[in-house]
Design a protein around this motif. Structure first.
Motif, PDB file in Angstrom:
ATOM      1  N   PRO A 176       0.626  -1.187  -0.077  1.00  0.00           N
ATOM      2  CA  PRO A 176      -0.007  -0.062   0.132  1.00  0.00           C
ATOM      3  C   PRO A 176       0.733   1.190  -0.173  1.00  0.00           C
ATOM      4  O   PRO A 176       0.378   2.140  -0.569  1.00  0.00           O
ATOM      5  N   PHE A 276      -2.896   9.091   1.108  1.00  0.00           N
ATOM      6  CA  PHE A 276      -3.546   8.399   2.336  1.00  0.00           C
ATOM      7  C   PHE A 276      -4.687   7.753   1.607  1.00  0.00           C
ATOM      8  O   PHE A 276      -4.845   6.359   2.139  1.00  0.00           O
ATOM      9  N   GLY A 277      -5.323   8.215   0.668  1.00  0.00           N
ATOM     10  CA  GLY A 277      -6.322   7.383   0.114  1.00  0.00           C
ATOM     11  C   GLY A 277      -6.025   6.437  -0.634  1.00  0.00           C
ATOM     12  O   GLY A 277      -6.622   5.206  -0.496  1.00  0.00           O
ATOM     13  N   CYS A 280      -4.795   3.430   1.835  1.00  0.00           N
ATOM     14  CA  CYS A 280      -5.982   2.927   2.479  1.00  0.00           C
ATOM     15  C   CYS A 280      -6.526   1.891   1.495  1.00  0.00           C
ATOM     16  O   CYS A 280      -6.930   0.735   1.734  1.00  0.00           O
ATOM     17  N   GLY A 283      -4.395  -1.108   0.469  1.00  0.00           N
ATOM     18  CA  GLY A 283      -4.524  -1.893   1.621  1.00  0.00           C
ATOM     19  C   GLY A 283      -5.768  -2.576   1.743  1.00  0.00           C
ATOM     20  O   GLY A 283      -5.519  -4.013   2.024  1.00  0.00           O
ATOM     21  N   THR A 284      -6.812  -2.087   1.417  1.00  0.00           N
ATOM     22  CA  THR A 284      -7.944  -2.906   1.544  1.00  0.00           C
ATOM     23  C   THR A 284      -8.143  -3.915   0.292  1.00  0.00           C
ATOM     24  O   THR A 284      -8.370  -5.073   0.585  1.00  0.00           O
ATOM     25  N   TYR A 287      -5.602  -6.811   1.381  1.00  0.00           N
ATOM     26  CA  TYR A 287      -6.295  -7.506   2.529  1.00  0.00           C
ATOM     27  C   TYR A 287      -7.340  -8.398   2.240  1.00  0.00           C
ATOM     28  O   TYR A 287      -7.692  -9.734   2.696  1.00  0.00           O
ATOM     29  N   VAL A 324     -13.198   2.777   0.182  1.00  0.00           N
ATOM     30  CA  VAL A 324     -12.288   3.038   1.228  1.00  0.00           C
ATOM     31  C   VAL A 324     -11.178   4.206   0.951  1.00  0.00           C
ATOM     32  O   VAL A 324     -11.017   5.244   1.679  1.00  0.00           O
ATOM     33  N   ALA A 325     -10.738   4.195  -0.396  1.00  0.00           N
ATOM     34  CA  ALA A 325      -9.887   4.968  -0.828  1.00  0.00           C
ATOM     35  C   ALA A 325     -10.723   6.517  -0.981  1.00  0.00           C
ATOM     36  O   ALA A 325     -10.104   7.531  -0.575  1.00  0.00           O
ATOM     37  N   VAL A 328     -11.382   7.893   2.691  1.00  0.00           N
ATOM     38  CA  VAL A 328     -10.329   8.490   3.337  1.00  0.00           C
ATOM     39  C   VAL A 328      -9.766   9.899   2.842  1.00  0.00           C
ATOM     40  O   VAL A 328      -9.674  10.812   3.377  1.00  0.00           O
TER      41      VAL A 328
END
Length: 604
Positions: A176, A276-277, A280, A283-284, A287, A324-325, A328
């Protein structure tokens, strides 16, 4: 200066990579669909049909990319030699050589171009085709052999090393954080070098092993951009707030990410929001095991859904990564936007727009994103004032050297100026900002009105300086070009009108008899006529027009049908042989003007 040159070089590289990949994106999609269905990891595994995607990824796609890259450098000859040379790269490696083809194709074309330039003046007449075929074969063959032993194995090592690095980042859950590089690269329009040069070939490796790859979503995830645009729509100011909703639709559903770059550059702190978007979002995806089975172009929600493997869990993962992106980046953008001060957008400098523009080029990085939208918006406005003005879209790398007016986003203007240095350049913050286009339209209307008034008051059909006595020419083409150049210098026509005069004479001779020739442009060339005008050339010794001697040449240009009146008037004057004889023997231009007296005859 050194940093700027490095940046410019990387931008050019990104544009070249994009220009090689984008025309062939449909082939990548076909490969992705076949791979998703029939590879061992696909939905319908089939050992026989699985050969199709394997052949496509190892042979077809590298050859298409090399062919396209070679053509960008040296047209058709470069395309063929680029493809020939790439066969060596393909044979010299046991992995798909997408990135190798991106290098070898343009390189082989460049070498052939240099060879042709060195041999051009040494080839005897009649041997051009033979020499050209053999030079292409020799250059392509030699580079193919060299690539087999060097480039293929070298790129194979590089790709494997990069793949291992990406896999390591994924295994250690650090993937990420690649957004720290990806998002700023996008804002500098360097995303093509990163996306097509590194992520694409590594992503292909992952698809062949697992049937999907998250790497194709790292740069094309619309979440970070849409989050910032929503924030600007709610908490932004001025024209940014007014235009952000339209940009949201284009970015999210149309997949044109370049639309949100200027909004962030207006408020640089917003880069934090998209970084940061992106972190995240990726990362999502990692995951939840998201990914798609083919490169995404354009990066729209529709493209992502269409290229998602038919698994509910993967759909959920991909949509979650986008959501999520977006959330954020939206939340982080709120405090940044609320603390921003009002800022006036810099107005485009329209003072020196050329008055007789016939083409407007809207240019972006790849010529398939923001330039298409910007050209469409501007075209509707331009058509209302002059339907003869063309509004075109193109990649900056494809701008013609004779471009008149070029519109680009502010960050790309320096590159556009380097490609088309003689054009007038206008920088815009937002390609959706109608206010900038309205200023241009207003200025064009003003300039055209002023030009028309000047023409009515000051420009006569025949000026003394456009009468040339005692001239000598060796051919009719020479005298026609002389007449055309005189019309250009006087401001009656654009330079392209000269070729139209030559073309018209080749279609039907413009020799009228009695020692008179009246060269003029074709019907299609009327758009190149600025004002009606005439030039007169006296050739006492005569010049050959298809076996006939012409002693008086009248080069004419007529606007709005005026050339028909002018032809008729000259015909009436020259029907009297005494008038012709007087003009052929005239020792001063005033005598010819008195005989023709076109202004008075037109009024009568």
């Amino acid at each position: 200066m050194g940093q700027f040159n490095i940046k410019l070089t990387i931008q050019k590289l990104g544009n070249l990579l994009s220009s090689m990949v984008m025309p062939n994106i449909s082939a990548f999609i076909v490969w992705g669909l076949l791979a998703a269905l029939f590879l061992p990891a696909g939905l319908l595994p089939n050992e026989n049909i699985s050969n199709l995607p394997n052949i496509m990824i190892t042979c077809l796609l590298p050859l298409l990319i090399a062919y396209t890259g070679g053509k960008l450098v040296y047209d058709q000859r470069g395309a063929v030699v680029g493809a020939i040379a790439t066969v060596g790269v393909i044979a010299g490696s046991d992995i798909p050589m997408i990135i190798g083809a991106m290098f070898v194709g343009p390189f082989a074309a460049y070498v052939l171009k240099k060879v042709d330039l060195n041999l051009e003046s040494r080839i005897k007449s009649g041997f051009e085709m033979l020499v050209n075929n053999f030079t292409a074969a020799i250059v392509g063959g030699l580079i193919a052999i060299g690539a087999f032993f060097t480039i293929g194995p070298a790129f194979a090592i590089i790709i494997k090393a990069l793949s291992q690095s990406v896999f390591w980042l994924a295994d250690t859950r650090l993937l990420p954080f690649s957004s720290i590089l990806i998002e700023p690269a996008k804002l500098l329009f360097l995303n093509n070098a990163l996306n097509h040069g590194i992520l694409l070939p590594i992503g292909i490796e992952q698809v062949m092993e697992t049937g999907k790859s998250v790497l194709f979503l790292m740069e094309s995830n619309p979440g970070p951009g849409i989050g910032v645009l929503i924030g600007i729509s709610l908490f932004g100011k001025g024209s940014a707030r007014r235009t952000a909703p339209g940009a949201m639709l284009i970015q999210f559903f149309g997949g044109i990410h370049e639309v949100y770059f200027p909004y962030i550059l207006m408020r640089p702190l917003l880069i934090i929001a998209v970084i940061f978007g992106g972190i995240c979002g990726i990362g999502t995806l990692v995951y939840l095991d998201g990914g798609v089975f083919s490169p995404i172009s354009p990066g729209s929600i529709f493209s992502i859904l269409a290229l998602t493997p038919q698994e509910t869990s993967t759909y959920i993962a991909n949509l979650s990564g986008i959501l999520v992106a977006g959330i954020v980046s939206f939340l982080i953008s709120i405090p940044i936007l609320k603390t921003a001060k009002d800022k006036e957008i810099e107005e485009a400098n329209l003072v020196s727009v050329i008055p007789n523009v016939t083409k407007i080029h809207f240019a972006c990085d790849a010529g398939m994103g923001s330039s298409v939208m910007g050209a469409s918006l501007l075209r509707k406005k331009v058509e209302k004032i002059d339907e003869n003005i063309e509004v075109l879209h193109s990649a900056i790398n494809d701008l013609p050297e004779d471009a008149q007016l070029v519109i680009t986003q502010k960050e790309l203007t320096d590159r556009a100026k380097n490609k088309a240095p003689n054009a007038h350049h206008i920088s815009v913050e937002h390609f959706l900002s109608s206010s900038e286009y309205d200023k241009l339209i207003e200025h064009l209307q003003k300039v055209r009105k002023e030009s028309s008034m000047i023409a009515e008051k000051n420009i006569s059909l025949l000026l003394e300086e456009n009468i040339f006595l005692n001239q000598r020419f060796t051919s009719k083409e020479e005298v026609i070009r002389f007449a055309g150049n005189a019309l250009v210098q006087a401001g009656y026509v654009n330079k392209s009108y000269i070729d139209a005069m030559i073309e018209r004479d080749e279609m039907i001779s413009t020799y009228m008899g009695h020692g008179i020739a009246i060269p003029h442009g074709t019907e299609e060339a009327k758009k190149d006529v600025i004002h009606s005008g005439i030039t007169v050339i006296q050739v006492p010794e005569g010049v050959d027009f298809n076996g006939q001697k012409a002693y008086l040449i009248f080069g004419i240009a007529g606007k709005d049908g005026a050339h028909l009146k002018m032809l008729s008037q000259i015909a009436v004057i020259c029907s009297d042989s005494n008038n012709i004889e007087k003009m052929v023997r005239a020792n001063n231009v005033k005598e010819i003007i008195r005989i023709l007296d076109l202004e008075n005859k037109e009024e009568s």
